[in-house]
Design a protein around this motif. Structure first.
Motif, PDB file in Angstrom:
ATOM      1  N   HIS A 210      56.305  38.189   7.843  1.00 22.43           N
ATOM      2  CA  HIS A 210      55.579  38.598   6.876  1.00 22.43           C
ATOM      3  C   HIS A 210      54.175  38.876   7.009  1.00 22.43           C
ATOM      4  O   HIS A 210      53.471  37.695   7.071  1.00 22.43           O
ATOM      5  N   LEU A 211      53.766  39.990   7.555  1.00 27.98           N
ATOM      6  CA  LEU A 211      52.509  40.052   7.947  1.00 27.98           C
ATOM      7  C   LEU A 211      51.223  39.737   7.248  1.00 27.98           C
ATOM      8  O   LEU A 211      51.462  39.795   6.223  1.00 27.98           O
ATOM      9  N   GLU A 212      50.186  39.017   7.712  1.00 27.26           N
ATOM     10  CA  GLU A 212      48.949  38.769   7.190  1.00 27.26           C
ATOM     11  C   GLU A 212      48.924  37.190   6.480  1.00 27.26           C
ATOM     12  O   GLU A 212      48.023  36.748   6.163  1.00 27.26           O
ATOM     13  N   ALA A 246      47.766  48.519  10.138  1.00 25.90           N
ATOM     14  CA  ALA A 246      48.530  48.983   8.963  1.00 25.90           C
ATOM     15  C   ALA A 246      48.627  47.745   8.168  1.00 25.90           C
ATOM     16  O   ALA A 246      48.376  47.803   6.896  1.00 25.90           O
ATOM     17  N   ALA A 247      48.814  46.607   8.382  1.00 23.34           N
ATOM     18  CA  ALA A 247      49.051  45.224   7.734  1.00 23.34           C
ATOM     19  C   ALA A 247      47.428  44.973   7.141  1.00 23.34           C
ATOM     20  O   ALA A 247      47.406  44.637   5.840  1.00 23.34           O
ATOM     21  N   PHE A 248      46.418  45.012   8.059  1.00 25.31           N
ATOM     22  CA  PHE A 248      45.108  44.649   7.435  1.00 25.31           C
ATOM     23  C   PHE A 248      44.814  45.417   6.175  1.00 25.31           C
ATOM     24  O   PHE A 248      44.290  44.866   5.072  1.00 25.31           O
ATOM     25  N   GLY A 250      47.036  47.150   4.246  1.00 24.18           N
ATOM     26  CA  GLY A 250      47.922  47.064   3.199  1.00 24.18           C
ATOM     27  C   GLY A 250      48.222  45.717   2.363  1.00 24.18           C
ATOM     28  O   GLY A 250      48.647  45.821   1.239  1.00 24.18           O
ATOM     29  N   GLN A 251      48.050  44.782   3.252  1.00 23.69           N
ATOM     30  CA  GLN A 251      48.775  43.433   2.689  1.00 23.69           C
ATOM     31  C   GLN A 251      47.464  42.916   1.674  1.00 23.69           C
ATOM     32  O   GLN A 251      46.464  42.715   2.285  1.00 23.69           O
ATOM     33  N   GLY A 252      47.905  42.434   0.212  1.00 21.71           N
ATOM     34  CA  GLY A 252      46.865  42.168  -0.222  1.00 21.71           C
ATOM     35  C   GLY A 252      46.298  40.599  -0.121  1.00 21.71           C
ATOM     36  O   GLY A 252      45.187  40.490  -0.084  1.00 21.71           O
ATOM     37  N   ASN A 277      44.327  47.523  16.744  1.00 19.87           N
ATOM     38  CA  ASN A 277      44.332  48.867  15.850  1.00 19.87           C
ATOM     39  C   ASN A 277      44.786  49.880  16.840  1.00 19.87           C
ATOM     40  O   ASN A 277      44.248  50.270  17.804  1.00 19.87           O
ATOM     41  N   ASN A 278      46.464  50.185  16.847  1.00 22.42           N
ATOM     42  CA  ASN A 278      46.848  51.035  17.729  1.00 22.42           C
ATOM     43  C   ASN A 278      47.153  52.386  16.943  1.00 22.42           C
ATOM     44  O   ASN A 278      47.640  53.219  16.988  1.00 22.42           O
ATOM     45  N   LEU A 279      46.438  52.545  15.791  1.00 22.72           N
ATOM     46  CA  LEU A 279      46.145  53.917  14.842  1.00 22.72           C
ATOM     47  C   LEU A 279      47.745  54.288  14.578  1.00 22.72           C
ATOM     48  O   LEU A 279      48.019  55.387  14.319  1.00 22.72           O
ATOM     49  N   ILE A 280      48.537  53.098  14.112  1.00 19.97           N
ATOM     50  CA  ILE A 280      49.851  53.466  13.725  1.00 19.97           C
ATOM     51  C   ILE A 280      50.604  52.184  13.178  1.00 19.97           C
ATOM     52  O   ILE A 280      50.243  51.164  13.580  1.00 19.97           O
ATOM     53  N   GLY A 281      51.520  52.384  12.220  1.00 21.83           N
ATOM     54  CA  GLY A 281      52.203  51.286  11.601  1.00 21.83           C
ATOM     55  C   GLY A 281      53.644  51.543  11.434  1.00 21.83           C
ATOM     56  O   GLY A 281      53.997  52.412  10.891  1.00 21.83           O
ATOM     57  N   PHE A 282      54.464  51.012  12.606  1.00 20.59           N
ATOM     58  CA  PHE A 282      55.916  51.452  12.671  1.00 20.59           C
ATOM     59  C   PHE A 282      55.905  53.138  13.193  1.00 20.59           C
ATOM     60  O   PHE A 282      55.783  53.486  14.129  1.00 20.59           O
TER      61      PHE A 282
HETATM   62  C1  LIG Z   1      54.862  42.119   4.719  1.00 25.34           C
HETATM   63  C2  LIG Z   1      55.503  42.762   5.636  1.00 25.34           C
HETATM   64  N1  LIG Z   1      56.164  44.029   5.347  1.00 25.34           N
HETATM   65  C3  LIG Z   1      56.821  44.662   6.395  1.00 25.34           C
HETATM   66  C4  LIG Z   1      57.066  44.393   7.578  1.00 25.34           C
HETATM   67  C5  LIG Z   1      58.008  45.093   8.645  1.00 25.34           C
HETATM   68  N2  LIG Z   1      56.884  45.680   9.802  1.00 25.34           N
HETATM   69  C6  LIG Z   1      56.967  44.938  10.655  1.00 25.34           C
HETATM   70  S1  LIG Z   1      55.763  45.581  11.954  1.00 25.34           S
HETATM   71  C7  LIG Z   1      55.423  46.736  10.904  1.00 25.34           C
HETATM   72  C8  LIG Z   1      54.259  47.537  11.019  1.00 25.34           C
HETATM   73  C9  LIG Z   1      53.007  46.992  11.287  1.00 25.34           C
HETATM   74  O1  LIG Z   1      51.913  47.990  11.749  1.00 25.34           O
HETATM   75  P1  LIG Z   1      50.716  47.288  12.142  1.00 25.34           P
HETATM   76  O2  LIG Z   1      50.067  46.294  11.471  1.00 25.34           O
HETATM   77  O3  LIG Z   1      49.651  48.403  12.402  1.00 25.34           O
HETATM   78  O4  LIG Z   1      51.015  46.430  13.457  1.00 25.34           O
HETATM   79  P2  LIG Z   1      51.491  46.931  14.838  1.00 25.34           P
HETATM   80  O5  LIG Z   1      53.103  46.691  14.855  1.00 25.34           O
HETATM   81  O6  LIG Z   1      51.314  48.650  14.884  1.00 25.34           O
HETATM   82  O7  LIG Z   1      50.854  46.423  15.951  1.00 25.34           O
HETATM   83  C10 LIG Z   1      56.225  46.557   9.593  1.00 25.34           C
HETATM   84  C11 LIG Z   1      56.003  47.662   8.438  1.00 25.34           C
HETATM   85  C12 LIG Z   1      56.631  43.163   7.679  1.00 25.34           C
HETATM   86  N3  LIG Z   1      57.080  42.310   9.120  1.00 25.34           N
HETATM   87  N4  LIG Z   1      55.893  42.522   6.812  1.00 25.34           N
END
Ligand SMILES: Cc1ncc(C[n+]2csc(CCOP(=O)(O)OP(=O)(O)O)c2C)c(N)n1
Length: 815
Positions: A210-212, A246-248, A250-252, A277-282
């Motif tokens: 769970h990111l962030e 992406a996570a920074f 999007g995640q509240g 920041n790789n300018l992409i999320g998945f």
């Molecule tokens: C809360 C949450 N939602 C969805 C996911 C699934 N997920 C794993 S990595 C990822 C993309 C993340 O993108 P970013 O934050 O830009 O990091 P990057 O992988 O590009 O380094 C997602 C959607 C997750 N791990 N946590």
């Protein structure tokens, strides 16, 4: 000479200071186009200010209200770039790259979430740690997600490469059946050595997918470490929090954590944030991920500067890192470095990115490796150096292959040595009782205020009442029971930290841990004056957040096992705002990572006609999470039980999260008050039997308020054959105590579980099979509200009707 040109020049400079970052050269692939700004276009192309503010560092800082901070950044940006150690940077870039390449060639088809495309993260972290160490930093709590984590474990947390590679060998699966975690979530500890020979202890926090959500946990850990260090803790320990772009955005919880960092009860002298920041999320592109140009823009809600930097200009990356770190130390403020690179492979190495971003990935495939282009820029032939480093990593990989056990990448700090996890062991139980003299002394301190303190008349009345309770002239209520538990623990040297919304006074006007002078609004904290040499008492009103605040307190408990750390929900119903922290850390942390916590959750719970969201802390959810003695789930039935429960939690060596369903109306319910004598009884009772009924024919079993209501009704009915037992500890289930008590009632024909919650909620699902087991053939029935999509009715009258029906059904004998 006219001053006009100078003024005009200053205006142009100001436009660049303000908007320059919008036209800076930040994307190494030149694929993402900066939005630009009309005020910059008007200034013309060859302006000096453009070179400064639209280069490979884009400083976004004019939103800072403090002129001194703006000036500080301006001066740094507008003066010559400081020298950097280019050969050292080059070596680290080669290492970061080859670490990944060796993994790729040896473990093809395995996910590792490579750092390739943004390898300058390693020299950035080097610079931050180097500069921090120069300012006295000895400890860094580091949080990050999957991307580049293995690389950071080796290069920053200083774990030998073969230890990290060993995760790919997965040599002893039997040791982790049903437990453990994937390699890119594990924590790591180690000692980072700076070039100047200083040591920084690195604590890379274990985190869930769970990111962030790890960000506030790491902040809590940092604050705890700082509290241990004392006065200059914020200089000796800091948090480095890394985020995906992406996570920074999007995640509240990111917004919550950033805000938390600026608040008195939670600040840590500034976290250094890095957006990897790789300018992409998945598979998702920036325009779909955040509405404004940069993922980092979220931070602009607060007075936090952002340094965007092109990851393929390593010298600029290092410069940005130094500026960020210096800013943190100069102003004790959070700061963001937005490190903009790209992702060389798919989201993981088994994912094909050409399906969704074909043009971008055609460009990436043709793009040279950073160490190669940097070596070229320096005019260095780094190929022999690279070959030697590759050979080094290959040897490490062979070493990993030969291991028979997966190494543990961390050691716990010595303050954990006195505490235990694992299964409950009755030998760990301790006496929690206190003699009346002791309680009287604490009461004395808790109910006195300084002579010149203007006390609110209502508070005065409350303190007078508490004084009578403490002298045994009046039964003790929950508020006083808690104060006595806190006061006694502080005297015994146990520090206490409590936070939650309005927790200083208490949502239900029951705590009053901080008294406010009616004339001056100065504060007086009686619990800070219970004894000379006592431990610290800290109570904070938190921001109106659940996730980040509970995450923070969990983190604090992880680095302060000696302390009683409590988080209180306003109503237990709101705790689900922190569900990720509960599921991923509190319930599963020991199972996944072997990490313990004694954090306490106080969750006001009970059906009182206050509507669907002021009734239920969702007992069912905590019980569903309970297994392997991972947590304790309790609902003390009276004030003395609450006192014992809190003391047990602090004084036992068993460190397990404790979930307490706490009272609302029952806070002052006559049935739930306890005589002072009860406070000297030694043990928390997991099961509270009914001493009013000698030989029960039926046993009603329940938890919380409903039990008291049943007892009152039973007395009214002069029913002498129905016992009411309180299951004060739902988990771990006190099976032996239950069986022993049941044996005292050989005539008991049936057991009835009674709960206020609807049939699809409450403890019902969990408790019925357990009761059936201990009932040894006797029938077990249940009384509850009908299954319902929401926890409770919105009508107070409907609630009354339902409650009457419940009680009637519970006391009716079955045919
Ligand atoms: C809360 C949450 N939602 C969805 C996911 C699934 N997920 C794993 S990595 C990822 C993309 C993340 O993108 P970013 O934050 O830009 O990091 P990057 O992988 O590009 O380094 C997602 C959607 C997750 N791990 N946590």
């Amino acid at each position: 000479m006219s001053t006009k040109p100078a003024v005009a020049q200053e205006q142009v400079f100001d436009a660049f200071r303000r908007w320059g970052y919008l036209a800076a050269r930040l994307d190494p692939l030149d694929y993402w186009h900066p939005p630009g700004h009309p005020e910059l276009d008007a200034a013309g192309p060859a302006h000096h200010a453009r070179n400064i503010y639209c280069g490979t560092i884009g400083a976004d800082f004019m939103h800072l209200p403090d002129p001194a901070q703006r000036r500080w950044i301006q001066e740094r940006m507008e003066s010559a770039a400081p020298a950097v150690d280019q050969p050292a940077i080059l070596e680290r870039l080669i290492r970061a790259q080859l670490f990944e390449q060796v993994l790729q060639s040896r473990y093809l088809g395995t996910k590792r979430f490579s750092l390739e495309g943004i390898t300058s993260l390693i020299p950035l972290l080097d610079e931050i740690l180097e500069s921090a160490a120069g300012r006295g930093c000895e400890y860094a709590v580091v949080a990050m997600s999957h991307r580049g984590r293995l690389n950071v474990m080796h290069h920053i947390a200083a774990r030998p490469a073969h230890e990290v590679f060993a995760g790919f060998e997965d040599v002893d699966p039997r040791s982790v059946l049903g437990s453990g975690d994937v390699k890119y979530h594990l924590g790591a500890t180690g000692t980072y050595r700076t070039r100047s020979g200083r040591a920084v202890n690195i604590h890379l926090a274990s985190n869930p997918s769970h990111l962030e959500v790890v960000a506030p946990v790491a902040m809590g850990r940092t604050r705890a470490k700082q509290a241990r260090l004392g006065k200059d803790g914020h200089l000796r320990c800091m948090a480095i929090l890394m985020h995906g772009d992406a996570a920074f955005a999007g995640q509240g919880v990111t917004a919550e954590a950033l805000a938390l960092g600026g608040l008195r009860g939670f600040r840590t002298g500034g976290s250094v944030h890095i957006i990897v920041n790789n300018l992409i999320g998945f598979t998702t592109s920036p325009g779909e991920l955040h509405p404004s140009p940069f993922s980092a823009d979220l931070a602009k809600r607060l007075p936090i500067p952002i340094f965007h930097v092109n990851a393929e200009d390593p010298d600029a990356v290092v410069r940005a890192g130094r500026m960020a770190l210096d800013f943190r130390y100069a102003f004790q403020s959070d700061v963001v470095v937005d490190l903009i690179g790209f992702r060389r492979h798919g989201h993981s190495e088994v994912d094909d990115p050409t399906i969704t971003q074909p043009r971008l990935y055609a460009r990436i495939q043709a793009h040279p490796l950073l160490w190669e282009s940097y070596a070229k820029k320096l005019g260095a032939d780094a190929v022999p150096q690279a070959e030697a480093i590759r050979a080094e990593f290959e040897a490490e990989q062979k070493k990993a292959e030969a291991l028979e056990k997966t190494p543990l990448l961390r050691t716990l700090p010595p303050y954990w040595s006195a505490y235990k996890g694992g299964d409950h062991d009755p030998a760990m139980e301790v006496d929690t009782g206190l003699p009346a003299e002791n309680l009287a002394a604490i009461t004395q301190a808790l109910t006195a205020v300084p002579a010149d303190f203007h006390i609110h008349p209502k508070v005065k009345r409350l303190l007078d009442e508490r004084a009578r309770m403490g002298r045994g002239e009046k039964p003790v209520d929950y508020g006083m029971a808690e104060a006595l538990a806190f006061g006694s623990l502080l005297r015994q040297g146990v520090p206490i930290r409590l936070s939650g919304q309005d927790s200083r006074r208490g949502t239900f006007n029951h705590r009053h841990s901080v008294l406010i002078d009616t004339a001056t609004e100065t504060e007086y904290v009686p619990l800070g004056h219970v004894a000379g040499g006592q431990a610290r008492f800290d109570a904070y009103n938190s921001m109106l957040s659940e996730a980040a605040v509970l995450g923070f307190e969990y983190g604090y408990s992880r680095d302060y096992p000696e302390a009683l750390v409590l988080w209180e929900a306003q109503f237990g119903d709101f705790a689900n705002g922190a569900q990720i922290v509960i599921d991923q850390f509190i319930a599963a942390g020991e199972d996944k990572w072997g990490l313990l916590s004694g954090v306490v959750l106080l969750l006001p719970h009970g059906y009182e006609g206050q509507g669907p969201e002021h009734s239920s802390a969702r007992i069912e959810r905590f019980l569903q999470l309970a297994a392997e003695d991972n947590i304790q789930v309790c609902q003390p039935s009276d004030a003395a039980q609450y006192f014992r429960l809190l003391r047990r939690q602090a004084l036992r060596a068993w460190r397990k999260p404790l979930v307490v369903f706490t009272p609302k109306s029952m806070l002052r319910h006559p049935e739930a008050l306890s005589p002072l004598g009860d406070f000297s009884r030694p043990r928390f009772q997991t099961l509270v039997p009914d001493r009013e009924v000698e030989r029960a024919e039926r046993v009603l079993i329940c938890t919380g308020k409903i039990g008291h209501e049943l007892k009152i009704e039973r007395r009214k009915r002069k029913d002498t054959r129905t016992a009411v037992w309180f299951l004060d500890q739902l988990y771990p289930f006190p099976e032996a105590e239950f069986a022993a008590e049941l044996a005292r009632h050989p005539e008991a024909r049936e057991l009835v579980w009674v709960q206020e919650e609807p049939a699809n909620m409450g403890a019902l699902f969990y408790v019925l099979p357990l009761l059936e087991r201990v009932a040894a053939g006797r029938p077990v029935r249940s009384v509850k509200r009908s299954a319902s999509a929401s926890p409770a009715t919105g009508s107070a009258k409907a609630h009354e009707l339902e409650q009457r029906t419940l009680i009637t059904l519970a006391l009716a004998t079955s045919a």
